[in-house]
Design a protein around this motif. Sequence first.
Motif, PDB file in Angstrom:
ATOM      1  N   ASN A 685      15.471  10.749 -12.006  1.00  0.00           N
ATOM      2  CA  ASN A 685      16.738  10.604 -11.287  1.00  0.00           C
ATOM      3  C   ASN A 685      16.513  10.280  -9.812  1.00  0.00           C
ATOM      4  N   PHE A 686      15.740   9.311  -9.596  1.00  0.00           N
ATOM      5  CA  PHE A 686      15.477   8.872  -8.226  1.00  0.00           C
ATOM      6  C   PHE A 686      15.156   7.380  -8.250  1.00  0.00           C
ATOM      7  N   GLY A 687      15.192   6.759  -7.080  1.00  0.00           N
ATOM      8  CA  GLY A 687      15.068   5.303  -7.033  1.00  0.00           C
ATOM      9  C   GLY A 687      13.721   4.793  -6.593  1.00  0.00           C
ATOM     10  N   LYS A 688      13.041   5.569  -5.772  1.00  0.00           N
ATOM     11  CA  LYS A 688      11.796   5.045  -5.212  1.00  0.00           C
ATOM     12  C   LYS A 688      10.775   6.159  -5.027  1.00  0.00           C
ATOM     13  N   VAL A 689       9.514   5.745  -5.076  1.00  0.00           N
ATOM     14  CA  VAL A 689       8.428   6.601  -4.620  1.00  0.00           C
ATOM     15  C   VAL A 689       7.786   5.883  -3.438  1.00  0.00           C
ATOM     16  N   ASN A 690       7.754   6.546  -2.289  1.00  0.00           N
ATOM     17  CA  ASN A 690       7.067   5.980  -1.129  1.00  0.00           C
ATOM     18  C   ASN A 690       5.760   6.721  -0.926  1.00  0.00           C
ATOM     19  N   SER A 702      -0.081   3.102  10.349  1.00  0.00           N
ATOM     20  CA  SER A 702       0.484   3.720   9.151  1.00  0.00           C
ATOM     21  C   SER A 702       1.158   2.651   8.298  1.00  0.00           C
ATOM     22  N   ILE A 703       0.975   2.730   6.994  1.00  0.00           N
ATOM     23  CA  ILE A 703       1.666   1.797   6.097  1.00  0.00           C
ATOM     24  C   ILE A 703       2.432   2.585   5.044  1.00  0.00           C
ATOM     25  N   LYS A 704       3.460   1.940   4.555  1.00  0.00           N
ATOM     26  CA  LYS A 704       4.315   2.575   3.547  1.00  0.00           C
ATOM     27  C   LYS A 704       4.332   1.689   2.298  1.00  0.00           C
ATOM     28  N   ILE A 705       3.964   2.289   1.193  1.00  0.00           N
ATOM     29  CA  ILE A 705       3.900   1.559  -0.073  1.00  0.00           C
ATOM     30  C   ILE A 705       5.005   2.092  -0.963  1.00  0.00           C
ATOM     31  N   VAL A 719       5.306  -3.415   0.270  1.00  0.00           N
ATOM     32  CA  VAL A 719       4.628  -2.748   1.377  1.00  0.00           C
ATOM     33  C   VAL A 719       5.477  -2.878   2.632  1.00  0.00           C
ATOM     34  N   ASN A 720       5.679  -1.776   3.304  1.00  0.00           N
ATOM     35  CA  ASN A 720       6.440  -1.746   4.561  1.00  0.00           C
ATOM     36  C   ASN A 720       7.804  -2.421   4.439  1.00  0.00           C
ATOM     37  N   THR A 773      -8.633   2.795  11.991  1.00  0.00           N
ATOM     38  CA  THR A 773      -9.845   2.799  12.810  1.00  0.00           C
ATOM     39  C   THR A 773     -10.670   4.067  12.656  1.00  0.00           C
ATOM     40  N   SER A 774     -10.047   5.168  12.335  1.00  0.00           N
ATOM     41  CA  SER A 774     -10.837   6.393  12.161  1.00  0.00           C
ATOM     42  C   SER A 774     -11.573   6.387  10.838  1.00  0.00           C
ATOM     43  N   GLY A 775     -11.147   5.518   9.942  1.00  0.00           N
ATOM     44  CA  GLY A 775     -11.754   5.484   8.614  1.00  0.00           C
ATOM     45  C   GLY A 775     -11.190   6.539   7.680  1.00  0.00           C
ATOM     46  N   LYS A 776     -10.275   7.381   8.189  1.00  0.00           N
ATOM     47  CA  LYS A 776      -9.704   8.466   7.381  1.00  0.00           C
ATOM     48  C   LYS A 776      -8.182   8.365   7.412  1.00  0.00           C
ATOM     49  N   VAL A 777      -7.579   8.665   6.279  1.00  0.00           N
ATOM     50  CA  VAL A 777      -6.115   8.591   6.233  1.00  0.00           C
ATOM     51  C   VAL A 777      -5.515   9.882   5.685  1.00  0.00           C
ATOM     52  N   ARG A 778      -4.289  10.093   6.110  1.00  0.00           N
ATOM     53  CA  ARG A 778      -3.495  11.193   5.575  1.00  0.00           C
ATOM     54  C   ARG A 778      -2.594  10.620   4.489  1.00  0.00           C
ATOM     55  N   PHE A 779      -2.499  11.316   3.382  1.00  0.00           N
ATOM     56  CA  PHE A 779      -1.736  10.828   2.238  1.00  0.00           C
ATOM     57  C   PHE A 779      -0.449  11.642   2.086  1.00  0.00           C
ATOM     58  N   THR A 780       0.676  10.920   2.034  1.00  0.00           N
ATOM     59  CA  THR A 780       1.963  11.596   1.854  1.00  0.00           C
ATOM     60  C   THR A 780       2.769  10.826   0.816  1.00  0.00           C
ATOM     61  N   LEU A 781       3.349  11.556  -0.104  1.00  0.00           N
ATOM     62  CA  LEU A 781       4.211  10.934  -1.115  1.00  0.00           C
ATOM     63  C   LEU A 781       5.642  11.403  -0.880  1.00  0.00           C
ATOM     64  N   GLU A 782       6.592  10.484  -1.052  1.00  0.00           N
ATOM     65  CA  GLU A 782       7.989  10.803  -0.731  1.00  0.00           C
ATOM     66  C   GLU A 782       8.909  10.291  -1.842  1.00  0.00           C
ATOM     67  N   PHE A 783       9.898  11.093  -2.187  1.00  0.00           N
ATOM     68  CA  PHE A 783      10.926  10.663  -3.136  1.00  0.00           C
ATOM     69  C   PHE A 783      12.104  10.069  -2.358  1.00  0.00           C
ATOM     70  N   GLU A 784      12.694   9.020  -2.895  1.00  0.00           N
ATOM     71  CA  GLU A 784      13.863   8.437  -2.229  1.00  0.00           C
ATOM     72  C   GLU A 784      14.927   8.121  -3.279  1.00  0.00           C
ATOM     73  N   GLY A 785      16.171   8.252  -2.869  1.00  0.00           N
ATOM     74  CA  GLY A 785      17.271   7.984  -3.793  1.00  0.00           C
ATOM     75  C   GLY A 785      17.400   9.054  -4.858  1.00  0.00           C
ATOM     76  N   VAL A 786      17.135  10.311  -4.474  1.00  0.00           N
ATOM     77  CA  VAL A 786      17.160  11.405  -5.448  1.00  0.00           C
ATOM     78  C   VAL A 786      18.609  11.754  -5.805  1.00  0.00           C
ATOM     79  N   ARG A 787      18.879  11.767  -7.134  1.00  0.00           N
ATOM     80  CA  ARG A 787      20.229  12.108  -7.584  1.00  0.00           C
ATOM     81  C   ARG A 787      20.202  13.274  -8.564  1.00  0.00           C
ATOM     82  N   GLY A 788      19.048  13.786  -8.821  1.00  0.00           N
ATOM     83  CA  GLY A 788      18.916  14.871  -9.770  1.00  0.00           C
ATOM     84  C   GLY A 788      17.448  15.237  -9.866  1.00  0.00           C
TER      85      GLY A 788
END
Lengths: 1000, 678
Positions: A685-690, A702-705, A719-720, A773-788
């Motif tokens: 019940n959601f529209g997107k995973v970012n 930072s990039i958003k997929i 992407v973005n 440039t640091s060679g290291k990334v932080r990973f975050t997952l996000e729900f979008e368009g949540v309806r349930g």
Amino acid sequence: MNKKLILIVSLMTALAISLAVSFTVMGLTKASAEGEEGFSSVNVEEVYEKGELMSVPEATFKKSGRWYQAEPVLHFPDGSAKKVGDNVLLTQFGKYYLEYTATVGGKTYSMKKDFYAYLPKFELSSPDDEVYYETDGVDGSQGEMVTLSSEQTLTINDYFDLSKATLAKPIFECVVIPSSMGTADFNTLQVDFICKSDETKYLRIIANYSAENNCTYTLAGVQNQTPSGYESYWNKLHIGDNWGAPYYGTFAGRTNSGYNQVSSDVKIWLDYSTKKVYANVAKGFVIDLDDSQYFGNLWTGFEDNEVFLRISASRYKGTAPAKFLILRAGSIDLAEQNVFDTAAPEITVDYGGLDKDDLPSGIVGQRYKLFDATADDYLSGKCQVKTRVFARVNTTSEHEVDIENGYFIPNSAGKYAVTYTAEDKSGNAATETVYINVEASHAAPDMTLTGATTTALTGEEVKIADAEPKNCVGNAKIESRVTYGENEVEVKNGKFRPLKAGDYTVYLTVTDYLGRTAEKSYVVSVSANSRAVFIDDIYLPRYLIAGSTYTFDGVYAYDYTAAGNGNKVKATLVTEDKNGTKEHADGKYAPAVNDHLDTAKVYFRATVNGKIATSEKFDIPVCVVGDGKNIDISKYFISNSATIEKTSTGMRVTTLNEKAQVEFANYLLANGASIEFDVDAENNNFGKVNVYLTDVIDESRSIKITYEKSSETKSYFYVNGGTKYEIPASFYGQGQNSFVYKYDNDRLTLNDGSNVTFNVTKNLDGSDFTGFTSGKVRFTLEFEGVRGKSTVIISKLSGQNTTSVKADLIKPRISLDELMAFRYQLNDVVELSTAVAMDVLDPNIENYYTVTGVGGEIVKDVNGIELSHVALNEKHTVKLDKYGTYRVLFTAIDWNGKKEIDFGYIMEVVDLTPPAIALLETPETTARVGDKMKVVRAVAIDELDGELDITVYVLLPNGTFAKYGTVVTEYTMTGKYTFWLYASDTSGNTVTETYEVTVG
Amino acid sequence: MKKSLIKIISLILVLAFVFAVCACEPAAEGNGGGDTATSSTETSVTPSENGSIVITDPPADYNPGEQTQNDDIYAVSVPSYKSKNVVLCDDGRTDYVIVVSKDAPSAVYNAANELNYLFGEATGTMFGIVTDDTVTWSQNAKYISIDATAIADAAGVAKPNVKYRGYAIKTVGKSLFLRGASTSGSTFAVYELLNRILNFECYSNDEYEIAKAKKLDLPDFDITDDPDVEYVATPNGIMETATSSRLRYNSAGFMYPSGGAQWHNSFDYIPISKYDDENKPESYHPKWFADNMENLCLTAHGDKAEYDLLVDTVVEGMKEVIELYPNGNTLTFTHQDVGSWCTCEACAANKNKYGTNAATKIMFMNDVVEKVEAWREENYPERDNICYVFFAYTSTRVAPVKTVNGKIVPIDEKVTPNPKLGVMYAPIESDFIHPKTAPQNSAQYQDMKNWKALVGDHMYYWFYQAYFYDYFIPYNNFDSMQEDHRAMKEQGASWIYYQSKWNSKNATGFEVLKTYLESKLAWNVDSDVTKLTDDFFKYYFRAAAPYMKEYFMSLRLNYLNMSENLGVGGWIGTRINSVDYFKYNTLAEWKNLIDKAYDSIEYLKEKDYGTYKKLYDRIRLESLAVRYLIIYLYGGTVYTSVELYEEKLSFKNDCTELNITMGTEGTLITSLWAQWNV
């Protein structure tokens, strides 16, 4: 574009265009009128066709009863000119003028003749071919009749908007007319829809006729795609061959087809919205230009969708040319045969963000900067813009004002007009006028200062006062600078940092549009600080893993006390957790908390003169995950708004909250960062995973997929927020694949078998992306368009299974900052690459690198340091002073003893000098059949390998090589024998010496 | 196409061409003169005050003297030939017409059109085409007769007794007769005539040379030309139909089942789906198939009744095939493309007795052919030239022979082939870099002699000349091809197929040269390969020839070094894509030569862009092998990742533009792009 090309209906109409035929004689006063002196008349047509060979008439100039030869110079529409002879090829369309000059008695006289070369709308590459409008063509149809020889082209010099293509009308339609009914003269017709603004971009349609099957096979593709066509019957994709998607359509003439007119034509359809191409009466599917099933490079459309057509034919069967009647070419009017450009260019003035109707006023005597302008023409492209300024416009004293370096200086008050004029190649001119009000005088600029700090301590930042401009014309610019004695002090982001005690003067300057300035200043009195100061940014993890021992990078404070001179002072790590407050002189810290996600306080202390300075204090949540041999991976997933549940198939992340996020507690290696997840079809019940990947040091990188829900079998990937690509993974549990991608070397690859790759060029904030440039990334997952209730199941992260596994079984990974594995020359000095090593679960792995030389020995750097077990982030420089292979081997070991030890590269020092062959005697030059061969004595020496074996090959008179000694030893035929003495060193450098023997 | 229609088209083409020639002449002079005059008087003009005038002077460092090449050296001249004092053509006019039979097939009209097209290009003259029922021959008649015509019979010019591709060219009275042993032979007679009077020579799809002449006298010829080999098939997919004809390639008239394959077609006669379906007992014959189902079992597992049924079924299939191809002359019944053979007791017994599975094949074919021929003699007695061909390939390569008194003979009568049998000898496991007469190939050379002893001149040779696992790696058989052609001729070659990159539209590795040389050697195995090679480089690469020749020779030396000093065999499956065999420095030197080749044609870019582009593409085609090997073997060590990507992308674009369609025998070139991620 609001400008339309005006096509004049006929040549007669064209002649009515305003083509000024001027006749100018400079330097003559009354002479020509009285017939005493002047140019002979010349006969120049008013209109020619582009590509026509123009006959240049001769002209003479008469003066004082004598005739002088006048020299003709042709001025081309693009502004170029050249002296011409009897004939000249009109290679451009547009307005020309022919100028005759004669010099008599040191004085030059000239005469000009204007004429126009129109652009043929249907332009053939060969004059032997033919094109004309047919009003009674096949079955009474109307269109452009074309005959086209092999390797020739037809270009349609008019444009239409490809992005408006729908299935309502074909974008191309023609009927092929064979020289003999029933037999095709050629088998392939190619139609290119070429982008007007960039001719390297095109959509190519290829129609391949098959006489055997009496149908036409169609292929399509854009510039970076091999034209392809899908043959559904055989479930076969044709790529760049002579087949394609087959549909009725014949090149052999209609009566042979057995079908009616409509089904016999070649028709191409494009549905721009879906980027799908269809063919012929069936509107049969040919290919989808943005579907990763068919192409690695997907088409997203052209930046400018105005296109023109270029048509060619191939696979001719005889000498007859290809003949076909074009019935449709986009929305281009086929009845018009010539293109006359009567529309003026379009001028665009760059007001620099100012309102055109409220431009800054000028002031008498004050120079005024003019606005830049550009001009574009439908046919001529970019045109030159001329700028002029007129004072006191619309009055009897209107006059032109000089422009110098892009400025003018008004000499009186009133209304000024700035005119921008541009002329295209056809002589059509456009003018844009901008009015400027000029005042006689205006109050001098000034400003009001607020928030000025007048006292401060050394080492601490001082904010500069805010300034409010007054009496400025146009936009005002505020600049600031700070001086300390005679020295300038750096100002950054409106602040400066005084490092010594004393008075600092802050200057603020306001500048208005006219360049008028005002300046104000104030003094900041700075006293010596009694404590050290923390200046550098401190980078700490967002989460800590309990039990793992961290070694934080050294943090320094700076001593700006009275005697300090800014000396660096090593700060001591201080932590507060369940073990109390502790200092860590060695910088090592193993967090300990009572419960998962309890925080530990981390900060630094520096002591100067017995006084302690403390850095900012960081409260960092600590994850209690276990250790490498017994681990709870779910504890790495941190969220305030989603629940985490570990299962055998993956980590189930469930939420009811819009924009719920889950973050992975450990950082990931940027290169190779990847994810695999599925959507729970029951909880979709959601529209997107970012998914966000963010550099751990520079958060602007930072990039958003995004994965977006679509149909039951498809989703979108982008992407973005950019162009959407259809992928087979689904939110409904029916897709072909999981959601998978991998980031590597600035590219994102959909790792679902499609091999579709996206180059990442921008950060999420729109700035240019140049990698993490640091060679290291932080990973975050996000729900979008949540309806349930919404659930995703993350099954893998950077190669680590995120299921209910209980041990860290995946070894760390290493990424080089720079590729070094090249070939080098002897004595090259090379700065070795640093590297980053990361483990998905272990935040503190052991890692190092070692360099070995040609004989396996440990290499020393140029400073004599042995390069064994060197930290990955240490840079070293080595001199490659031996031929052979140097190896750099990286090692990384995680908390479960999993090692990455095979990772490394070699640097090959190669011998580029070939050996040399010296002949030790003079070879024979003649011999007779039956004679034994006498091969000359020779020696081959290589400076590295020493003496080499020489192999002698004999090129026999019959053109074949044979090895001397095994295959041939005597002369068996007459003719020329060539002896090739061949030697090769171990690096592959070869040398040959040859000599010939003639055998009679 | 109906013959009458062909005639009309031909006549129209003649008229059209004559008109075009006439129409073009003044225009050409006008255009040429005009352009020349214009350019010769154009000079630069001082820039005007607005600075927009283009300076047309060349840059100061431009030295045309250094760059201008003498392209006249590529023009061929009219050779001297024995002639009669009769004008054949003069300034676009001729009294001669081409005569063809009123029943001439389209191939004869093609020959006439080729004569007109090429002769017209050389002289500006074209001949009318008439049929023999409209003319009468006399000593003074001025005809060029092509193929069999009534006037040829009247003039006493009979069909020459030569092989299928051969021909005779004879002058009788004032007429010229071009008569082949077949229509192909007549077409090749046209090319021979053009060669002898205008130095016509074809090298590739887009390169042939022919002299320019305004006036020619009638040649006085009495030539009979019999090629060394009856048929030769084109080795690759590069040559267009017209080029293949001009190079005198002509394969045999093969016959095979409708919808089936030309080769490996035994299952097309006996489909597994039809005869191994136990749900259809009426057609269920499992004994017809080998134990592993990869081939037929030609003993039917020793079951006589099943064997007879199998023979009869194949016989019926062959009858259909013969009727399907009324003009065919070579029927193929060839086993599947596998190395195995049935191991049932009956097959094993034959192999034990004769030492080869070929014995079983011969016995089966003898039984089949006897029945088919009986039917054929009754129904198509005129078609007595059919040859029934089977494979001597993999499991059947070895012939069942013995030596008696120094003579090679069949082991017994059972394996004595029916006189109508032919063998297609395909020694795929041998070394084609060395000739069959070399020690490496002694077994295969003996095979050739053995099979020749069995089937005489019904020898069909299928040789190989490519690394089929990688089309970008050149295969060097330049040092064996002449010797192999000599060996094949000596051992009864009726047909030659030198299989190369057959399914790619274009290929690197001097494939075009190979095709040219083989066309010559299949005609005359003693051709002067040195001269042919020199001529090819001269006309195909022109100014770039010295550098491309140097690369070519160096490439061959590298292969020789691999063979003679590194012990690398010449089997087509040998993995030579190794840094051990292609050193980087060697590849870099070749790349350097190719760069020099590009430089050498640079002067043409302005002068004659069409020729420049043609030569550029030819060099580019040969550059692919070098660039591929550098990318494949050294890409990771000589390029940065960005450079490597660009190199791959550039390579891909060039392959696309040059129409390279296959990367290996079994994979599309797109597989390579996917592998390279470009």
